[in-house]
Scaffold this active site. Structure first.
Site, PDB file in Angstrom:
ATOM      1  N   GLU A 288     -19.275 -18.335  23.730  1.00 40.35           N
ATOM      2  CA  GLU A 288     -18.378 -18.806  22.676  1.00 40.35           C
ATOM      3  C   GLU A 288     -19.166 -18.809  21.374  1.00 40.35           C
ATOM      4  OE1 GLU A 288     -14.402 -20.163  21.923  1.00 40.35           O
ATOM      5  OE2 GLU A 288     -15.336 -19.647  23.824  1.00 40.35           O
ATOM      6  N   LYS A 289     -18.747 -17.981  20.432  1.00 42.45           N
ATOM      7  CA  LYS A 289     -19.500 -17.850  19.188  1.00 42.45           C
ATOM      8  C   LYS A 289     -19.046 -18.838  18.111  1.00 42.45           C
ATOM      9  CE  LYS A 289     -22.100 -14.489  20.557  1.00 42.45           C
ATOM     10  NZ  LYS A 289     -23.555 -14.703  20.735  1.00 42.45           N
TER      11      LYS A 289
ATOM     12  N   ASP B 215     -26.761 -18.434  24.972  1.00 44.82           N
ATOM     13  CA  ASP B 215     -27.578 -18.820  23.811  1.00 44.82           C
ATOM     14  C   ASP B 215     -27.940 -20.310  23.720  1.00 44.82           C
ATOM     15  OD1 ASP B 215     -27.248 -16.190  23.133  1.00 44.82           O
ATOM     16  OD2 ASP B 215     -25.936 -16.551  21.421  1.00 44.82           O
TER      17      ASP B 215
ATOM     18  N   GLY C 119     -18.711  -2.312  27.621  1.00 44.49           N
ATOM     19  CA  GLY C 119     -17.664  -1.313  27.771  1.00 44.49           C
ATOM     20  C   GLY C 119     -17.357  -0.927  29.195  1.00 44.49           C
TER      21      GLY C 119
ATOM     22  N   VAL D 130     -16.266  -8.212  30.489  1.00 43.42           N
ATOM     23  CA  VAL D 130     -15.611  -9.197  29.630  1.00 43.42           C
ATOM     24  C   VAL D 130     -14.109  -8.913  29.637  1.00 43.42           C
ATOM     25  CG1 VAL D 130     -15.598 -10.334  27.378  1.00 43.42           C
ATOM     26  CG2 VAL D 130     -17.697  -9.232  28.199  1.00 43.42           C
ATOM     27  N   SER D 131     -13.689  -8.007  28.760  1.00 46.26           N
ATOM     28  CA  SER D 131     -12.254  -7.772  28.590  1.00 46.26           C
ATOM     29  C   SER D 131     -11.596  -7.161  29.821  1.00 46.26           C
ATOM     30  CB  SER D 131     -12.014  -6.862  27.379  1.00 46.26           C
ATOM     31  OG  SER D 131     -12.720  -5.643  27.528  1.00 46.26           O
TER      32      SER D 131
ATOM     33  N   MET E  10      -3.047  26.665  33.504  1.00 48.86           N
ATOM     34  CA  MET E  10      -3.685  26.591  32.195  1.00 48.86           C
ATOM     35  C   MET E  10      -2.891  25.593  31.356  1.00 48.86           C
ATOM     36  SD  MET E  10      -5.422  28.971  33.539  1.00 48.86           S
ATOM     37  CE  MET E  10      -6.717  29.378  32.401  1.00 48.86           C
TER      38      MET E  10
ATOM     39  N   CYS F   6     -16.446  31.546  30.252  1.00 46.83           N
ATOM     40  CA  CYS F   6     -15.401  30.556  30.515  1.00 46.83           C
ATOM     41  C   CYS F   6     -14.860  30.697  31.933  1.00 46.83           C
ATOM     42  CB  CYS F   6     -14.264  30.710  29.517  1.00 46.83           C
ATOM     43  SG  CYS F   6     -14.774  30.513  27.786  1.00 46.83           S
TER      44      CYS F   6
END
Length: 723
Positions: A45-46, A75, A175, A201-202, A291, A446
Site C-alpha cells: 500500500e503506497k 517496505d 506483468g 498482482v492484477s 494464409m 519465408c
C-alpha cells in the site's frame, strides 16, 4: 509455520488502487485467493498514514492466519512490528537488510527485490529468506520500474546464485498472468536452479473472480507447458563435451512421413508477395495451408492442431496487433509458433517490433539470417538492407550465437545462409545443403518457415529433429531441382522445386525401396545362372517404375569389372529420377554412408545415439527388396546391415546368385534366420500392391504376364530345392 514449509508457488501482492481493485473489498479478494491456494501474501500500500496502514494490515493478518499463510508488509518495518505479522519485503531503495533483520529478528521472513546479479548475491549473503526477481515485463502497478530484465535476466540471476552456492528461495514479478505464466517459469528456470514461484498482482486482485483466477494460475504452474513436450532431451549438459551429440539422421524420415500422414495446418501470417508460393510449398510437403493475417481468426485456427508462422515481412500497427493476438491464441492452445523476423535490423520500427513480439509470447522456433538473428539477440550494431544480410561472423561465432539465443529463449534457433546453423541451446548443427538458386527467387526463406511449421506441428518428434528434417527436405529438394536438365533459371526452378518437394515426400512416405547389387558385365561368365538374375531384375525395375519405387544401384570396382550390365541400362534410364543412387564401392555391402543417410533409409533407428531416445513414437522402417550378386557376400552383408538398421528386408530368391550354386541356399537360410523375408519376385510385387483396385494394378499384371516365361526359367534355374 517454519520458513522451509512456505509455499511460494503463487505469491499474491495486493493493490487497492481503483484501477486494479475497483470498488471491491480487498480483504474479500485476498480471502478468495487464499481459498484457491495462494501460499504467501504481501500487503503493498503506497498511500495512507501509518495508523490506516496498520488497521488494514491487521485486518488482513486475521484472514491470512486463518489459512495458515504468512503475511508480509511491503517496505514498512514499523507496520510489520505493530501488526505482528510474519515479515516484510524490502526494495533496493528501502531499509537495508541488516537493519531490518536486527529490528525484526531471525524468525521473521524478509524478502528483497533484486534486478541484477550483484543485488541478488548481496541479498543472499545478507541472509534474505527469498528474492523477488524482476521486473520481468513492464506493468502499470509499478511506475518506478528501473529495469525490465525479461526471463533471460531472471535466469541469469538464478544461474549466478547457483554458481555462488546459494539455495535462497526466489519468485519473479512483473506483468505475469495466465497467458504467460508457464512461459515465464519455463524460460526463467536455469539448469541448476529454478524459481520457487511467481508473484502476481492484477492477475488475481484485478480479476472478476479472484478465486477462479488463482485456481487457474495454480493449475498452470503445476503442469508442464505444452511447448516443452517436444523438447524431450533431459540432458543437463552445458557443452557438447559433456554429453553425446545425438545422431538425428535416423529420425528424419518419420518427420516427413508424419507431415504426409497428418496433413497439419500451417497458418501463415506473411506478406502478400509470398503467400501464393508459401501455400504451394505447404501443399507440396503435405501440409494444409491457410494464409490469414487477421488476428481475430487465430483463436479458432489454433484449435485445429496446426502451427503458426509469424513472418514479419510487413510491419505496421495493425499488423503488429494481429501478430500479438495470434501469438497469444496459439500459446494458449499449446500450438507451435515459428517466428521469422524479416528485415529485423533494417529500421527502428522493426527492431522495436521484434522486442514487442518476443515479449508477447513463447516462440518455438526463431528463424532468420545472420543480421536478423543478431537483432533478435540484441547484439546487432549494423543496419540491414531489407531482407538482405551481410555476413560478418565466423563459422564458430555463428554457431555460438544461435546456441546462446536458443539457450536464452529455450527454443530452437535457425540461422540461414550459405551454411545454416541450427541449435536447441545444447547442441548445434551446421547444414550445408541447398543451392544458390534459392536466393534468386522471392519467398524461399519465408516458405522454409512454412515447411518448419508443418514439421513441428505434431510435437511428436524432438523439436530440433523436426526442424532439421524440414530443412533437409526443403534444401535437398532444391538441390535436386537445380540439377534437373529442364531447369535453366529461376523461372523453371520454381515448378521443379515444388515437384521435388512433393516427390521426396511421396517417396519417403511409401517406405518401399529396391536395391540392385553389383550386376556387372564382367561377373557374367562366373555367376551361376547370371542371365536369370538379369531377367528378374528387369522385371523388378519395370515394376518399380510403374509403382514409383526408389531404386538404389551399386557396382564393385567399376573401373575394372565394368558398369551395370547393358541389358539393364535402358530400364535404369527409363526410371530416371527414381534411381536415387548409382554408386561404385569397394565394400562388400551396399550400406554405404551416402545410402544410409538418404531420407528413404534414415527413417529407422540405427541403434546407439539418436535412436528412439528423442522421439515419442517408434521409428518407421523402410521395406527393401534386394536383387544381385553375390548372394553369400554382398547380398548377405547388405541385408544384415539393413536389418541391423531396423529396416524390413526382402531377398528376392529368383533374383540373387553366386559363383557357386551351393552358396545360394546356405546364404538364403542364414538370412531367413537373421530376420529377412526370402520370397519370389511375383510374391513381393503382389504384396506391394495389396489390392487390385490400385491404379497401377493393370500395368503390373502386364509386366507379370510379359515376363512369365523368364520368371519360370529363373525359378527353375535358381531355386530348385533351396526354399
Amino acid at each position: 509455520m517454519r520458513k522451509e514449509d512456505i509455499d511460494y508457488t503463487l505469491y499474491l501482492v495486493t493493490d487497492s488502487s481503483p484501477a486494479i481493485l475497483g470498488d471491491r473489498d480487498l480483504n474479500h479478494v485476498v480471502e478468495e485467493a487464499l481459498e484457491a491456494g495462494v501460499g504467501i501474501v504481501q500487503f503493498r500500500e503506497k498511500k495512507g498514514d501509518t495508523r490506516e496502514l496498520i488497521e488494514k494490515a491487521r485486518a488482513l493478518h486475521q484472514i491470512t492466519k486463518k489459512h495458515n499463510v504468512p503475511l508480509l508488509i511491503n517496505d514498512r518495518v514499523d507496520v510489520a512490528l505493530a501488526v505482528g505479522c510474519e515479515g516484510i519485503h524490502i526494495g533496493q531503495d528501502d531499509m537495508d537488510l541488516a537493519t531490518a533483520r536486527r529490528l525484526l529478528g531471525e524468525d521473521a521472513i524478509i524478502g528483497v527485490t533484486v534486478s541484477n546479479v550483484e543485488q541478488a548475491i548481496e541479498a543472499c549473503q545478507g541472509g534474505a529468506d527469498y528474492l523477488g526477481i524482476g521486473t520481468v515485463y513492464a506493468t502499470p502497478t509499478k511506475t518506478n520500474t528501473k529495469d525490465i530484465i525479461g526471463t533471460a535476466g531472471v535466469r541469469n540471476i538464478l544461474d549466478h546464485i547457483a554458481d555462488a552456492g546459494y539455495t535462497t528461495r526466489s519468485v519473479c514479478i512483473g506483468g505475469i498472468n495466465a497467458s504467460n505464466v508457464q512461459r515465464v517459469l519455463f524460460q526463467s528456470n536455469g539448469i541448476r536452479k529454478g524459481l520457487d514461484g511467481v508473484a502476481v498482482v492484477s492477475a488475481v486482485v484485478g480479476a472478476a473472480n479472484p478465486k477462479a483466477a488463482a485456481l487457474h494460475l495454480l493449475s498452470l504452474l503445476k503442469r508442464p507447458p505444452p511447448f516443452s513436450s517436444d523438447l524431450q532431451r533431459k540432458s543437463q549438459a552445458l557443452s557438447e563435451t559433456e554429453a553425446l551429440k545425438p545422431d538425428l539422421l535416423p529420425l528424419i524420415g518419420p518427420v516427413i512421413r508424419a507431415v504426409h500422414e497428418t496433413t497439419p495446418l500451417s497458418h501463415n501470417m506473411t506478406n502478400l508477395v509470398v503467400q501464393n508460393f508459401a501455400a504451394n510449398v505447404a501443399l507440396a510437403i503435405g501440409a494444409s495451408p491457410i494464409m490469414s493475417n487477421y488476428g481475430e481468426e487465430a483463436a479458432d485456427l489454433s484449435k485445429l492442431g496446426g502451427a503458426l508462422v509469424i513472418n514479419m515481412g510487413t510491419v505496421n500497427p495493425d499488423g503488429l496487433a494481429n501478430y500479438m493476438k495470434a501469438l497469444k491464441a496459439y500459446n494458449e492452445a499449446g500450438r507451435p509458433v515459428v517466428f521469422d523476423p524479416v528485415g529485423a535490423g533494417a529500421t527502428t520500427i522493426r527492431r522495436e517490433a521484434v522486442k514487442t513480439i518476443m515479449a508477447a509470447g513463447y516462440l518455438d522456433v526463431i528463424k532468420g539470417n545472420e543480421g536478423e538473428i543478431k537483432t533478435v539477440f540484441g547484439d546487432n550494431k549494423e543496419q540491414q538492407r531489407g531482407v538482405d544480410s551481410s555476413s560478418t561472423l565466423s563459422a564458430s561465432d555463428k554457431a555460438s550465437l544461435v546456441r546462446r539465443l536458443a539457450h536464452r529463449e529455450k527454443c530452437v534457433v535457425v540461422m540461414t545462409g550459405k551454411t545454416d546453423y541450427v541449435s536447441d541451446g545444447i547442441f548445434t548443427w551446421a547444414i550445408d545443403n541447398g543451392t544458390p538458386r534459392l536466393g534468386e527467387v522471392t519467398g524461399t526463406g519465408c516458405s522454409l518457415g512454412t515447411t518448419i511449421s508443418a514439421a513441428i506441428a505434431s510435437r511428436q518428434a524432438d523439436r530440433v529433429t523436426a526442424v532439421i528434417a524440414a530443412m533437409l527436405h526443403f534444401e535437398i529438394a532444391a538441390e535436386l531441382a537445380d540439377e534437373r536438365p529442364d531447369v535453366s533459371g529461376p523461372g523453371t526452378f520454381i515448378p521443379a522445386f515444388l515437384d521435388e518437394l512433393s516427390r521426396i515426400r511421396m517417396d519417403t512416405a511409401s517406405g518401399n525401396l529396391s536395391c540392385v547389387c553389383d550386376i556387372q558385365e564382367k561377373f557374367g561368365p562366373a555367376i551361376f545362372e547370371f542371365d536369370k538374375v538379369i531377367s528378374t531384375t528387369r522385371k523388378l525395375l519395370l515394376s518399380a517404375t510403374h509403382l514409383r519405387i526408389p531404386i538404389f544401384v551399386t557396382t564393385q570396382n567399376r573401373a575394372r569389372l565394368g558398369d551395370t550390365v547393358s541389358e539393364l541400362q535402358p530400364l535404369l534410364a527409363q526410371a530416371g529420377d527414381l534411381v536415387r543412387a548409382d554408386l561404385d564401392k569397394t565394400r562388400f555391402s551396399m550400406w554405404l554412408p551416402a545410402i544410409a543417410s538418404h531420407p528413404h533409409f534414415s527413417s529407422s533407428s540405427s541403434g546407439g545415439a539418436g535412436a528412439d531416445a528423442t522421439t515419442s513414437q517408434p521409428p518407421q522402417s523402410s521395406e527393401v527388396a534386394i536383387v544381385g550378386i553375390e548372394s553369400h557376400i554382398c547380398v548377405t552383408q547388405t541385408a544384415l546391415d539393413l536389418l541391423n538398421a531396423g529396416h524390413s528386408v526382402y531377398v528376392i530368391a529368383d533374383g540373387v546368385s553366386s559363383t557357386r550354386k551351393e552358396e545360394v541356399g546356405i546364404a538364403l537360410a542364414r538370412l531367413r534366420q537373421a530376420g529377412a523375408v526370402v520370397t519370389t519376385s511375383e510374391s513381393w510385387l503382389y504384396e506391394l500392391m495389396g489390392d487390385a483396385a490400385i491404379p497401377e494394378f493393370k500395368a503390373i499384371v502386364n509386366v507379370v504376364k510379359e515376363t512369365a516365361k523368364e520368371t519360370g526359367a529363373a525359378l527353375q534355374g535358381l531355386l530348385g530345392s533351396k526354399i
